[in-house]
Design a protein around this motif. Structure first.
Motif, PDB file in Angstrom:
ATOM      1  N   ALA A  63      10.493  43.845   9.140  1.00  0.00           N
ATOM      2  CA  ALA A  63      10.579  44.444  10.477  1.00  0.00           C
ATOM      3  C   ALA A  63       9.784  43.609  11.468  1.00  0.00           C
ATOM      4  O   ALA A  63       8.667  43.172  11.172  1.00  0.00           O
ATOM      5  CB  ALA A  63      10.049  45.879  10.455  1.00  0.00           C
ATOM      6  N   GLY A  64      10.347  43.373  12.643  1.00  0.00           N
ATOM      7  CA  GLY A  64       9.631  42.646  13.689  1.00  0.00           C
ATOM      8  C   GLY A  64       9.303  41.225  13.267  1.00  0.00           C
ATOM      9  O   GLY A  64      10.161  40.462  12.830  1.00  0.00           O
ATOM     10  N   ALA A  89      17.141  41.985   9.456  1.00  0.00           N
ATOM     11  CA  ALA A  89      15.965  42.824   9.696  1.00  0.00           C
ATOM     12  C   ALA A  89      16.146  44.203   9.075  1.00  0.00           C
ATOM     13  O   ALA A  89      17.254  44.744   9.051  1.00  0.00           O
ATOM     14  CB  ALA A  89      15.726  42.964  11.199  1.00  0.00           C
ATOM     15  N   THR A  90      15.059  44.772   8.586  1.00  0.00           N
ATOM     16  CA  THR A  90      15.125  46.137   8.056  1.00  0.00           C
ATOM     17  C   THR A  90      15.548  47.122   9.134  1.00  0.00           C
ATOM     18  O   THR A  90      16.183  48.143   8.840  1.00  0.00           O
ATOM     19  CB  THR A  90      13.762  46.586   7.493  1.00  0.00           C
ATOM     20  OG1 THR A  90      12.763  46.450   8.518  1.00  0.00           O
ATOM     21  CG2 THR A  90      13.356  45.766   6.286  1.00  0.00           C
ATOM     22  N   THR A  91      15.214  46.810  10.386  1.00  0.00           N
ATOM     23  CA  THR A  91      15.601  47.691  11.485  1.00  0.00           C
ATOM     24  C   THR A  91      17.113  47.711  11.674  1.00  0.00           C
ATOM     25  O   THR A  91      17.655  48.662  12.251  1.00  0.00           O
ATOM     26  CB  THR A  91      14.909  47.245  12.782  1.00  0.00           C
ATOM     27  OG1 THR A  91      15.033  45.818  12.927  1.00  0.00           O
ATOM     28  CG2 THR A  91      13.430  47.596  12.744  1.00  0.00           C
ATOM     29  N   PHE A 172      -4.217  43.023  16.363  1.00  0.00           N
ATOM     30  CA  PHE A 172      -2.943  43.688  16.652  1.00  0.00           C
ATOM     31  C   PHE A 172      -1.759  42.809  16.289  1.00  0.00           C
ATOM     32  O   PHE A 172      -0.798  43.263  15.661  1.00  0.00           O
ATOM     33  CB  PHE A 172      -2.879  44.050  18.141  1.00  0.00           C
ATOM     34  CG  PHE A 172      -1.587  44.683  18.554  1.00  0.00           C
ATOM     35  CD1 PHE A 172      -1.420  46.058  18.464  1.00  0.00           C
ATOM     36  CD2 PHE A 172      -0.526  43.916  19.019  1.00  0.00           C
ATOM     37  CE1 PHE A 172      -0.208  46.655  18.820  1.00  0.00           C
ATOM     38  CE2 PHE A 172       0.678  44.499  19.389  1.00  0.00           C
ATOM     39  CZ  PHE A 172       0.833  45.873  19.280  1.00  0.00           C
ATOM     40  N   ALA A 173      -1.796  41.548  16.694  1.00  0.00           N
ATOM     41  CA  ALA A 173      -0.647  40.654  16.517  1.00  0.00           C
ATOM     42  C   ALA A 173      -0.712  39.971  15.158  1.00  0.00           C
ATOM     43  O   ALA A 173      -1.771  39.528  14.708  1.00  0.00           O
ATOM     44  CB  ALA A 173      -0.627  39.610  17.628  1.00  0.00           C
ATOM     45  N   MET A 174       0.436  39.869  14.503  1.00  0.00           N
ATOM     46  CA  MET A 174       0.511  39.182  13.221  1.00  0.00           C
ATOM     47  C   MET A 174       0.395  37.674  13.444  1.00  0.00           C
ATOM     48  O   MET A 174       1.210  37.079  14.141  1.00  0.00           O
ATOM     49  CB  MET A 174       1.822  39.513  12.511  1.00  0.00           C
ATOM     50  CG  MET A 174       1.902  40.939  12.014  1.00  0.00           C
ATOM     51  SD  MET A 174       3.513  41.339  11.267  1.00  0.00           S
ATOM     52  CE  MET A 174       3.566  40.204   9.869  1.00  0.00           C
ATOM     53  N   THR A 175      -0.607  37.066  12.849  1.00  0.00           N
ATOM     54  CA  THR A 175      -0.791  35.618  12.934  1.00  0.00           C
ATOM     55  C   THR A 175      -0.863  35.043  11.520  1.00  0.00           C
ATOM     56  O   THR A 175       0.109  34.490  11.024  1.00  0.00           O
ATOM     57  CB  THR A 175      -2.042  35.278  13.754  1.00  0.00           C
ATOM     58  OG1 THR A 175      -3.182  35.991  13.227  1.00  0.00           O
ATOM     59  CG2 THR A 175      -1.858  35.659  15.217  1.00  0.00           C
ATOM     60  N   GLU A 240       9.809  34.625  17.450  1.00  0.00           N
ATOM     61  CA  GLU A 240       8.476  35.088  17.090  1.00  0.00           C
ATOM     62  C   GLU A 240       7.455  34.683  18.152  1.00  0.00           C
ATOM     63  O   GLU A 240       6.555  35.451  18.495  1.00  0.00           O
ATOM     64  CB  GLU A 240       8.081  34.523  15.731  1.00  0.00           C
ATOM     65  CG  GLU A 240       6.599  34.539  15.405  1.00  0.00           C
ATOM     66  CD  GLU A 240       5.974  35.928  15.405  1.00  0.00           C
ATOM     67  OE1 GLU A 240       4.735  36.010  15.398  1.00  0.00           O
ATOM     68  OE2 GLU A 240       6.708  36.950  15.422  1.00  0.00           O
ATOM     69  N   SER A 241       7.598  33.494  18.696  1.00  0.00           N
ATOM     70  CA  SER A 241       6.657  33.011  19.708  1.00  0.00           C
ATOM     71  C   SER A 241       6.695  33.872  20.964  1.00  0.00           C
ATOM     72  O   SER A 241       5.658  34.212  21.538  1.00  0.00           O
ATOM     73  CB  SER A 241       6.980  31.559  20.063  1.00  0.00           C
ATOM     74  OG  SER A 241       6.851  30.729  18.925  1.00  0.00           O
TER      75      SER A 241
END
Length: 389
Positions: A63-64, A89-91, A172-175, A240-241
Motif C-alpha cells: 500500500a502506498g 497495489a493492495t489498494t 512519518f514518511a517511509m525512507t 514515490e518521490s
C-alpha cells in the motif's frame, strides 16, 4: 554515525527521526545484504520449487510507498527471471480482487509492508487465499509486531523476511523502510549482488555527505511546484518521490509525477515559472534517449536551473544541473532507485524545515496517519468469487 553534513537539520526539533533514517540507509543496506546472505539457504528452499514452475505468476503488492517499491522492482525482476512479474497495489487488489485474481494460476504473492498493519495489506493476502487455488506468500516487513508478520511467520506456504530493526522507520514518511524492502525484494528474487550493494552504499554515503548545499539552493529558489519524471522502473520512483515531498511538506508544495513520455500528454499544464522538474535518467541506452528529450524540451520552457537531472551516466549537455552518480553506471535502473530517491528524501526534509513544519510529524492534527485508518474491509462472499455451492 548518522550525519547529514553542511546542514543544521540535526538540531531542528521534530526532525530527528527522519534525519537519522535518511542518513542511515547505506548502513542498513549493507546489513540487509548480510542478513539475506545468512538466510539464503532457507530462502532458496522456499523459492526454488516455486520458481521452477514455468506457469508461476509473481505479484508484488503493498500500500502506498510499499506499492511503489513493487512497481520499481517488477520490470527488473521480469527481465532477471525471464517470467511474468506484476506489481499491483493492495489498494487496488482489495477493492477489485476478481479482476486482478481473474487468472487462477499458481501465484507467489510478495507483500511489502513497513508495519504490516495496513488493513489492505492483511486483507490482500486473505483474499488471495480465498480466490486462488494455489498461492504462496513471501512477506517483506519491518515489524514483527505487525499483523502480517503474525499471520504468516509460521504458515507452511509462507516465508516471512524481517528487515533490520533500523529499517522500521519512526518518522512519518517511509525512507529506510522503502529502500530496504525494495533492495530486499531485488536480492531475494533476483539473487545476491554484493557488488551492487557496495556501489549503492558507497555512492549514497557520498551523496548524503556532499549534497546539502545544492538541496538548500533548490529549496531557497522559491519553487512552489515540483515535478518528478522517470521511465520504466524510474517511473515508479518518480511517483514515490512526489509522495515523499507531498507528505513531508503537508501538501504545501505541489508535487507531481509522470513518465518522461507521458508528461507531454496534458500534465505539462502544471508548468509555470515556479516549477522545479527533476528527471531520473535511465541507464538503459534506448530508454535514456526519451529522458534526455524531455530534459531538452523543458529547458526551453522553464527558467534556467529549473530542470535538474539525476543520472548514473554523464550527460552530454553540460548546461543541465546534474547529480552525476557515476559509480552506479553498471547497475540496472531498479538498483539505481534506492540511491536516486535520496534526492527526493533530502529535498522533502529541507522543504519541510524551510516551511516551519516538523518532518517527523507533518500532520500533528492526525488528519493523515503513518498507518492508514478508517478503512472498512468488506467480506467477499462465495457467490462473488464464483465458488458458490
Amino acid at each position: 554515525m548518522y550525519r547529514i553534513t553542511e546542514s543544521a537539520v540535526e538540531l531542528a526539533a521534530g526532525s530527528e527521526a527522519t534525519t537519522r533514517e535518511i542518513a542511515q540507509q547505506p548502513e542498513v543496506w549493507r546489513e540487509t545484504a548480510l542478513l539475506l546472505a545468512e538466510r539464503n539457504e532457507y530462502l532458496q528452499s522456499f523459492l526454488a520449487p516455486l520458481l521452477g514452475r514455468p506457469d508461476l505468476r509473481i505479484l508484488l503488492t503493498g500500500a502506498g510507498t510499499s506499492a511503489f517499491a513493487g512497481s520499481i522492482a517488477a520490470p527488473a525482476l521480469a527481465r532477471m527471471l525471464h517470467r511474468r512479474v506484476d506489481a499491483i497495489a493492495t489498494t487496488d487488489l482489495v477493492s477489485n480482487p476478481m479482476e486482478f485474481f481473474a487468472e487462477d494460476v499458481p501465484t507467489l504473492l510478495v507483500s511489502l509492508a513497513r508495519s504490516g498493519n495496513s488493513p489492505e495489506s492483511t486483507a490482500a493476502t486473505g483474499l488471495a487465499d480465498q480466490v486462488l487455488t494455489d498461492v504462496s506468500h513471501l512477506v517483506l516487513t519491518c515489524s514483527e509486531d505487525g499483523r502480517l508478520y503474525r499471520d504468516h511467520h509460521d504458515r507452511p506456504k509462507s516465508c516471512v523476511v524481517l528487515m533490520p530493526a533500523m529499517a522500521n522507520d519512526e518518522g512519518f514518511a517511509m525512507t529506510s523502510s522503502f529502500t530496504t524492502m525494495l533492495l530486499s525484494c531485488l536480492l531475494i528474487l533476483g539473487g545476491p549482488n554484493d557488488e551492487a550493494v557496495d556501489a549503492m552504499a558507497t555512492t549514497a554515503q557520498r551523496l548524503i555527505d556532499s549534497t546539502q548545499g545544492a538541496v538548500r539552493e533548490l529549496v531557497s529558489a522559491g519553487h512552489q511546484r515540483v515535478v518528478f519524471l522517470g521511465s520504466g522502473p524510474l517511473a515508479g520512483l518518480a511517483r514515490e518521490s512526489a509522495l515523499k515531498l507531498l507528505e513531508l511538506t503537508a501538501g504545501k508544495i505541489v508535487a507531481y509525477h509522470d513518465s518522461s513520455l507521458g508528461f507531454r500528454h496534458g500534465p505539462k499544464a502544471i508548468l509555470n515559472d515556479e516549477t522545479l522538474v527533476l528527471v531520473y535518467v535511465s541507464s538503459d541506452p534506448y530508454t535514456r534517449s526519451y529522458d534526455l528529450d524531455i530534459i531538452a524540451e523543458l529547458k526551453t520552457a522553464l527558467p534556467a536551473g529549473s530542470v535538474v537531472a539525476v543520472s548514473a551516466l554523464a550527460l552530454t549537455e553540460q548546461q543541465t544541473p546534474t547529480w552525476n552518480l557515476s559509480e552506479l553506471k553498471d547497475l540496472d535502473d531498479a538498483f539505481l532507485a534506492p540511491v536516486f530517491v535520496l534526492i527526493a528524501q533530502l529535498l522533502g526534509l529541507a522543504y519541510s524545515l524551510h516551511l516551519g513544519l516538523t518532518p517527523d510529524n507533518p500532520f500533528p492534527g492526525g488528519n493523515v496517519n503513518r498507518v492508514v485508518k478508517g478503512v472498512l474491509i468488506h467480506p467477499l462472499t462465495r457467490t462473488e468469487t464464483g465458488n458458490a455451492g
